[in-house]
Design a protein around this motif. Structure first.
Motif, PDB file in Angstrom:
ATOM      1  N   ALA A  26       0.830  -1.207   0.000  1.00 41.37           N
ATOM      2  CA  ALA A  26       0.000   0.000   0.000  1.00 41.37           C
ATOM      3  C   ALA A  26       0.864   1.257   0.000  1.00 41.37           C
ATOM      4  N   ARG A  27       1.922   1.257   0.812  1.00 40.22           N
ATOM      5  CA  ARG A  27       2.817   2.409   0.848  1.00 40.22           C
ATOM      6  C   ARG A  27       3.508   2.614  -0.497  1.00 40.22           C
ATOM      7  N   ALA A  28       3.982   1.517  -1.071  1.00 35.90           N
ATOM      8  CA  ALA A  28       4.683   1.613  -2.355  1.00 35.90           C
ATOM      9  C   ALA A  28       3.763   2.176  -3.427  1.00 35.90           C
ATOM     10  N   LYS A  29       2.527   1.686  -3.473  1.00 33.55           N
ATOM     11  CA  LYS A  29       1.571   2.190  -4.456  1.00 33.55           C
ATOM     12  C   LYS A  29       1.312   3.677  -4.236  1.00 33.55           C
ATOM     13  N   GLY A  30       1.190   4.069  -2.981  1.00 31.62           N
ATOM     14  CA  GLY A  30       0.954   5.467  -2.668  1.00 31.62           C
ATOM     15  C   GLY A  30       2.093   6.373  -3.078  1.00 31.62           C
ATOM     16  N   GLU A  31       3.295   5.828  -3.161  1.00 29.28           N
ATOM     17  CA  GLU A  31       4.466   6.607  -3.571  1.00 29.28           C
ATOM     18  C   GLU A  31       4.786   6.434  -5.046  1.00 29.28           C
ATOM     19  N   GLY A  32       3.852   5.857  -5.780  1.00 32.49           N
ATOM     20  CA  GLY A  32       3.982   5.793  -7.227  1.00 32.49           C
ATOM     21  C   GLY A  32       4.784   4.634  -7.768  1.00 32.49           C
ATOM     22  N   ALA A  33       4.999   3.603  -6.952  1.00 34.01           N
ATOM     23  CA  ALA A  33       5.785   2.453  -7.414  1.00 34.01           C
ATOM     24  C   ALA A  33       5.013   1.641  -8.446  1.00 34.01           C
ATOM     25  N   ASP A  34       5.741   1.082  -9.394  1.00 31.17           N
ATOM     26  CA  ASP A  34       5.179   0.139 -10.357  1.00 31.17           C
ATOM     27  C   ASP A  34       5.238  -1.290  -9.855  1.00 31.17           C
ATOM     28  N   MET A  35       6.268  -1.589  -9.046  1.00 31.57           N
ATOM     29  CA  MET A  35       6.452  -2.951  -8.563  1.00 31.57           C
ATOM     30  C   MET A  35       7.144  -2.922  -7.205  1.00 31.57           C
ATOM     31  N   LEU A  36       6.752  -3.865  -6.340  1.00 30.49           N
ATOM     32  CA  LEU A  36       7.366  -4.044  -5.026  1.00 30.49           C
ATOM     33  C   LEU A  36       8.183  -5.324  -5.041  1.00 30.49           C
ATOM     34  N   PHE A  37       9.397  -5.256  -4.473  1.00 31.24           N
ATOM     35  CA  PHE A  37      10.301  -6.399  -4.418  1.00 31.24           C
ATOM     36  C   PHE A  37      10.613  -6.713  -2.958  1.00 31.24           C
ATOM     37  N   THR A  38      10.486  -7.990  -2.589  1.00 24.95           N
ATOM     38  CA  THR A  38      10.756  -8.418  -1.215  1.00 24.95           C
ATOM     39  C   THR A  38      11.923  -9.405  -1.191  1.00 24.95           C
ATOM     40  N   PRO A  39      12.492  -9.671  -0.014  1.00 26.43           N
ATOM     41  CA  PRO A  39      13.677 -10.544   0.070  1.00 26.43           C
ATOM     42  C   PRO A  39      13.353 -12.037  -0.020  1.00 26.43           C
ATOM     43  N   GLU A  40      14.415 -12.804  -0.044  1.00 24.14           N
ATOM     44  CA  GLU A  40      14.329 -14.253   0.161  1.00 24.14           C
ATOM     45  C   GLU A  40      13.697 -14.522   1.525  1.00 24.14           C
ATOM     46  N   MET A  41      12.933 -15.603   1.621  1.00 26.88           N
ATOM     47  CA  MET A  41      12.281 -16.008   2.871  1.00 26.88           C
ATOM     48  C   MET A  41      11.452 -14.876   3.476  1.00 26.88           C
ATOM     49  N   ALA A  42      10.755 -14.157   2.602  1.00 20.61           N
ATOM     50  CA  ALA A  42       9.975 -13.008   3.059  1.00 20.61           C
ATOM     51  C   ALA A  42       8.852 -13.422   4.004  1.00 20.61           C
ATOM     52  N   GLY A  43       8.285 -14.585   3.787  1.00 16.72           N
ATOM     53  CA  GLY A  43       7.128 -14.992   4.575  1.00 16.72           C
ATOM     54  C   GLY A  43       7.444 -15.716   5.856  1.00 16.72           C
ATOM     55  N   TYR A  44       8.657 -16.280   5.947  1.00 10.57           N
ATOM     56  CA  TYR A  44       8.990 -17.081   7.131  1.00 10.57           C
ATOM     57  C   TYR A  44      10.485 -17.346   7.127  1.00 10.57           C
TER      58      TYR A  44
END
Length: 276
Positions: A26-44
């Motif tokens: 949500a923050r990324a979209k609000g700042e005009g991002a086209d895509m969000l990238f997360t790290p390895e093992m982002a979920g656990y």
């Protein structure tokens, strides 16, 4: 293209990790991002295998994947999940370390299972045996997005340039390298490896990373990076968790490749070796 990197300190609660990714979408979209990238093992992220075995799910039932797909659709944002650990995905009983490319309607456009597994004993006394728990991927993966074709990799893969040669031969101009790098190896090799991958391929490299001290006791290096095709670091997030954005001038790929035509000059390497 405006890219948003989420530098995380993922823990052992998938629900909390999923909520954090959704918030950053949500923050990324609000700042005009086209895509969000997360790290390895982002979920656990948990080195306690017994505890992890009781927590992990397969792809169909994974709660983090479901939340992130919903967030991508609600925000109208592409999201690259650096990876999720998944069980019951392989015939040999080992788990999968899998990344996902999710489009702005929440659909999964690509999956990639980490090919190279980190089996090492460090001078600090740390010992890692990924292959005892995770099975290696067998497929090189590129994915078309509305901006460019992207090549997928995960963490330890970055030490194996043949993978990136295959990705760029397949047309990738952005290489993704999400990671959970240890501090000693990060201090020694993180920046130089990622800059080398960008320079030799004439590509952008985006590497969202884990950072800090995690609930399972490990410490990760951070320094999420965006490197341009000339090897210049456009973004370095240091040792602080959070969100950062950068605008990518995608014409830089053609410009750099015209000045140093390494891709065009590639030749097949002979299989035979001359020993004299």
């Amino acid at each position: 293209m405006r890219a948003a990197l989420f530098q995380m300190t993922s823990g052992i609660d998938p629900v909390a990790n999923a909520a954090a990714i959704a918030e950053m979408a949500a923050r990324a979209k609000g700042e005009g991002a086209d895509m969000l990238f997360t790290p390895e093992m982002a979920g656990y992220l948990d080195r306690d295998r017994k505890r992890a075995a009781a927590t992990l799910r397969n792809e169909q039932d994974d709660p983090v994947l479901a939340v992130v797909r919903d967030a991508a659709a609600r925000q109208g944002l592409w999201v690259h999940i650096g990876s999720l650990p998944l069980k019951d995905e392989r015939s040999d009983g080992r788990w999968a370390n899998r990344s996902f490319m999710i489009d702005d309607s929440g659909e999964i456009r690509a999956r990639y299972d980490k090919i190279h597994l980190f089996d090492v004993d460090l001078a600090t006394g740390e010992s890692w045996r990924e292959s005892s728990v995770y099975g290696p991927g067998e497929q090189v993966v590129v994915v078309d997005t509305p901006w460019v074709r992207m090549g997928l990799s995960i963490c330890y893969d970055m030490r194996f340039p043949d993978l990136y040669r295959a990705l760029t031969n397949a047309g990738a101009t952005i290489l993704l390298a999400p990671a959970a790098f240890t501090v000693p190896t990060g201090q020694a090799h993180w920046h130089v490896l990622l800059r080398a991958r960008a320079i030799e391929a004439g590509c952008f490299v985006l590497a969202a990373a884990q950072v800090g001290t995690h609930a399972d006791g490990r410490e990760t290096y951070g320094h999420s990076l965006i490197v341009d095709p000339w090897g210049e670091v456009l973004l370095d997030m240091g040792r602080t968790a959070g969100l950062a954005l950068a605008d990518l001038d995608l014409s830089r790929v053609e410009d750099v490749r015209s000045r140093v035509p390494a891709i065009a000059n590639r030749r097949a390497i002979p299989r035979d070796i001359l020993l004299t």
